[in-house]
Design an enzyme around this catalytic site. Structure first.
Site, PDB file in Angstrom:
ATOM      1  N   GLU A 172      -3.741   2.546   7.717  1.00 52.28           N
ATOM      2  CA  GLU A 172      -3.674   2.576   6.249  1.00 52.28           C
ATOM      3  C   GLU A 172      -4.395   3.840   5.765  1.00 52.28           C
ATOM      4  O   GLU A 172      -3.956   4.504   4.824  1.00 52.28           O
ATOM      5  CB  GLU A 172      -4.346   1.322   5.650  1.00 52.28           C
ATOM      6  CG  GLU A 172      -4.255   1.295   4.127  1.00 52.28           C
ATOM      7  CD  GLU A 172      -4.926   0.066   3.495  1.00 52.28           C
ATOM      8  OE1 GLU A 172      -4.851  -1.036   4.062  1.00 52.28           O
ATOM      9  OE2 GLU A 172      -5.531   0.242   2.427  1.00 52.28           O
ATOM     10  N   ARG A 198       0.830  -1.211   0.000  1.00 50.60           N
ATOM     11  CA  ARG A 198       0.000   0.000   0.000  1.00 50.60           C
ATOM     12  C   ARG A 198       0.864   1.261   0.000  1.00 50.60           C
ATOM     13  O   ARG A 198       0.530   2.267   0.633  1.00 50.60           O
ATOM     14  CB  ARG A 198      -0.936   0.032   1.220  1.00 50.60           C
ATOM     15  CG  ARG A 198      -1.872  -1.135   1.321  1.00 50.60           C
ATOM     16  CD  ARG A 198      -2.903  -1.188   0.211  1.00 50.60           C
ATOM     17  NE  ARG A 198      -3.618  -2.442   0.260  1.00 50.60           N
ATOM     18  CZ  ARG A 198      -3.234  -3.542  -0.413  1.00 50.60           C
ATOM     19  NH1 ARG A 198      -2.178  -3.510  -1.215  1.00 50.60           N
ATOM     20  NH2 ARG A 198      -3.907  -4.658  -0.309  1.00 50.60           N
ATOM     21  N   SER A 200     -10.101  -1.030   4.743  1.00 53.92           N
ATOM     22  CA  SER A 200      -9.203  -1.471   5.823  1.00 53.92           C
ATOM     23  C   SER A 200      -8.578  -0.240   6.466  1.00 53.92           C
ATOM     24  O   SER A 200      -7.886   0.520   5.796  1.00 53.92           O
ATOM     25  CB  SER A 200      -8.084  -2.362   5.272  1.00 53.92           C
ATOM     26  OG  SER A 200      -8.663  -3.449   4.605  1.00 53.92           O
TER      27      SER A 200
END
Ligand SMILES: Cc1cc2nc3c(=O)[nH]c(=O)nc-3n(C[C@H](O)[C@H](O)[C@H](O)COP(=O)(O)OP(=O)(O)OC[C@H]3O[C@@H](n4cnc5c(N)ncnc54)[C@H](O)[C@@H]3O)c2cc1C
Length: 330
Positions: A326, A157, A231
């Site tokens: 995140e 990510r 998430s």
């Protein structure tokens, strides 16, 4: 209009919609971005606003998906998509045109422009696996630069656009390398199980995409129904020693080996810290997936952060593991 999937109302000093390159170049030339903070906004699906934004929001709305080349010998197909295109519109367009490789990334919210920034991933495939190059504009000079795949420093990510450059570069378009030959990637366990349950041995691209969409929305809240940023935390990586200690105390802990230790399922840690389905103020932990924080109605960005901090503290205390967000807090 609320431009974030958490559905948190937010305001900014300036909100500029960019659909033409010249509009962006003019803004850079006028010095608007040099004199005050700015934030590049795609679909707002991985961000949480906590306050009025004292600066400029650049909202990318440029459009276009073009076939650049097709190599009949290798089967390689180069497709260029504008940053402001909706990600799933792009994936579905590729499927409809028999350009293969993006199917597993079906229905990820957000835009094409954020895909290299975030290196989005799902069901065993990441954007880095299909990105050929990224065309970006330097907000300090207005110059265009192409980053080839191996210059993007893709990670979990993350990418050079997020880490090294912060928001210095506006991703203007992304060139993807897809294939004319279809080779479904069904190695991801939950995906292969879902296909088996549906009685599908050799999924067509359409079946693969549809199965993934069904699987995704059986576990995650649909943004149009429940506000979230997907998430909320990254899956943390711990050393092998640390993992072995945890494994001896918690034999059912969910983890995957990675080159520098073990990647733990953050959802498992949060659930076993007792947070699944619980809430703090108007922000809750999704009852089907503890990795997702949800807006229970009228939630503020500060309530999201308070819940995230409470979860992080409990996971740290119980497992000695530091959770990293995140989602991007603004
Ligand atoms: C329900 C749900 C499910 C999700 N599932 C997944 C999943 O399976 N896998 C996954 O990886 N993610 C998932 N996400 C997270 C999200 O979809 C991705 O992070 C997505 O790439 C964000 O795209 P966006 O356009 O909304 O970016 P934004 O949220 O608007 O921005 C995210 C970051 O990208 C930067 N950015 C955006 N556009 C540009 C641009 N053109 N140039 C430079 N920087 C830019 C922003 O400045 C910011 O730093 C999910 C989110 C939700 C709400």
């Amino acid at each position: 209009m609320i431009y974030n999937t958490f559905s948190i109302p937010a305001t900014a000093d300036r909100y500029l919609v960019i659909s033409q390159k010249q509009e962006l170049l003019d803004i850079i030339e006028q010095g608007t971005l040099q004199n005050s903070p700015f934030f590049i906004l795609g679909g707002g699906s991985n961000i949480v606003f906590t306050d009025h934004y004292h600066g400029t929001i650049l909202h990318l709305e440029n459009k276009g998906i073009n076939l650049l080349s097709e190599n009949p010998e290798t089967g390689d197909i180069l497709i260029q998509a504008a940053a402001g295109e909706n990600w799933d519109t792009f994936v579905q367009y590729c499927i409809a045109n028999h350009w293969h490789g993006a199917e597993n990334l079906t229905a990820i919210p957000g835009t094409v422009g954020a895909s290299p920034v975030q290196n989005v991933g799902a069901y065993g495939v990441e954007a880095k696996d299909i990105i050929h190059s990224v065309q970006a504009i330097d907000t300090t000079t207005g110059q265009e630069r192409t980053f080839l795949n191996d210059e993007c420093q893709f990670g979990y990510r993350s990418s050079i656009f997020k880490k090294k450059y912060g928001n210095q570069y506006v991703v203007w378009s992304v060139t993807f390398r897809l294939q004319s030959t279809y080779k479904p990637d069904i190695r991801y366990k939950a995906l292969s199980e879902a296909l088996t349950t549906a009685g599908i041995d050799n999924p067509t691209p359409r079946q693969l995409s549809d199965t993934i969409a069904t699987l995704r929305w059986s576990k995650l809240p649909r943004p149009e129904e429940t506000g979230s940023a997907g998430s909320f935390f990254k899956n943390p990586i711990v050393t092998t020693d640390h993992y072995n200690q945890l494994k001896s105390c918690y034999p059912d802990i969910v983890a995957y080996p990675v080159p520098d230790g073990f990647k733990l399922a953050a959802g498992w840690l949060i659930e076993h810290a007792g947070w699944k389905g619980r809430s703090l103020g108007r922000c809750g932990v999704y009852h089907k997936q503890a990795l997702v924080l949800v807006n229970l109605g009228g939630c503020t960005g500060n309530e999201v952060v308070a819940l995230a901090d409470a979860i992080t503290a409990d996971v740290q205390k119980l497992f000695g593991v530091t959770l990293e967000k995140e989602a991007i807090i603004i």
